[in-house]
Design an enzyme around this catalytic site. Structure first.
Site, PDB file in Angstrom:
ATOM      1  N   CYS A   1      -2.496  -2.784   7.415  1.00 34.54           N
ATOM      2  CA  CYS A   1      -2.083  -2.671   8.808  1.00 34.54           C
ATOM      3  C   CYS A   1      -2.336  -1.242   9.287  1.00 34.54           C
ATOM      4  O   CYS A   1      -2.749  -0.373   8.512  1.00 34.54           O
ATOM      5  CB  CYS A   1      -0.607  -3.036   8.949  1.00 34.54           C
ATOM      6  SG  CYS A   1       0.512  -1.830   8.199  1.00 34.54           S
TER       7      CYS A   1
ATOM      8  N   GLU B   1       0.821  -1.209   0.000  1.00 39.82           N
ATOM      9  CA  GLU B   1       0.000   0.000   0.000  1.00 39.82           C
ATOM     10  C   GLU B   1       0.856   1.261   0.000  1.00 39.82           C
ATOM     11  O   GLU B   1       0.553   2.222  -0.709  1.00 39.82           O
ATOM     12  CB  GLU B   1      -0.920   0.018   1.232  1.00 39.82           C
ATOM     13  CG  GLU B   1      -1.868  -1.146   1.312  1.00 39.82           C
ATOM     14  CD  GLU B   1      -1.325  -2.335   2.122  1.00 39.82           C
ATOM     15  OE1 GLU B   1      -2.139  -3.056   2.707  1.00 39.82           O
ATOM     16  OE2 GLU B   1      -0.087  -2.514   2.160  1.00 39.82           O
TER      17      GLU B   1
ATOM     18  N   CYS C   1      -0.316   1.391   7.246  1.00 39.06           N
ATOM     19  CA  CYS C   1      -0.873   1.632   5.916  1.00 39.06           C
ATOM     20  C   CYS C   1      -2.227   2.328   5.996  1.00 39.06           C
ATOM     21  O   CYS C   1      -2.526   3.206   5.188  1.00 39.06           O
ATOM     22  CB  CYS C   1      -0.962   0.325   5.147  1.00 39.06           C
ATOM     23  SG  CYS C   1       0.660  -0.369   4.744  1.00 39.06           S
TER      24      CYS C   1
END
Length: 142
Positions: free
Chosen positions: A76, A48, A79
């Site tokens: 996560c 990402e 990101c």
């Protein structure tokens, strides 16, 4: 999402956890990325982040208003934070990340009421393919 899956397979071919991401706006792909933290010696080299960086460079702007980010795995916390900071409008992801997910599984960062930007979140797109890719990767490593 199919392009994100192809990028995830590129990560897998390099021995990285198979995650891919694509940033799209107005039907045009602005950024692509796949996991590279091992090869890059960089814990921030997630799919990402790479896709967002490429998209921002393509536009010459750190804001990606109106863009959609497709990711094979739930982002996560790092990101998810980058997605919010970039003002991405929509996140579409395939599989939940039950251990580290920052959007649905552990936290709800992307559309939190306490932040000044909320991302529309769609989950489960091509989930079976995304899950299978990850499952087979980790089974082969064990």
């Amino acid at each position: 999402m199919r392009e994100a899956l192809a990028l995830a397979r590129e990560a897998e071919a390099r021995g990285e956890v198979p995650v891919g991401a694509v940033v799209v706006r107005d039907g045009a792909v602005l950024g692509r990325g796949f996991n590279l933290p091992i090869a890059a010696h960089d814990p921030t080299a997630h799919a990402e982040i790479s896709a967002i960086r490429e998209a921002c460079t393509a536009l010459g702007n750190y804001r990606l208003d109106g863009a959609t980010l497709y990711a094979t795995l739930e982002p996560c916390v790092m990101c998810a934070g980058a997605i919010v900071h970039a003002r991405i409008a929509r996140l579409i992801f395939g599989s939940r990340d039950l251990r580290f997910g920052g959007v649905r599984s552990k936290f709800r960062l992307a559309d939190s009421d306490v932040l000044n930007h909320r991302v529309e979140v769609v989950e489960g797109v091509l989930a079976a393919e995304c899950v299978t890719l990850l499952k087979e990767f980790f089974e082969a490593r064990r």
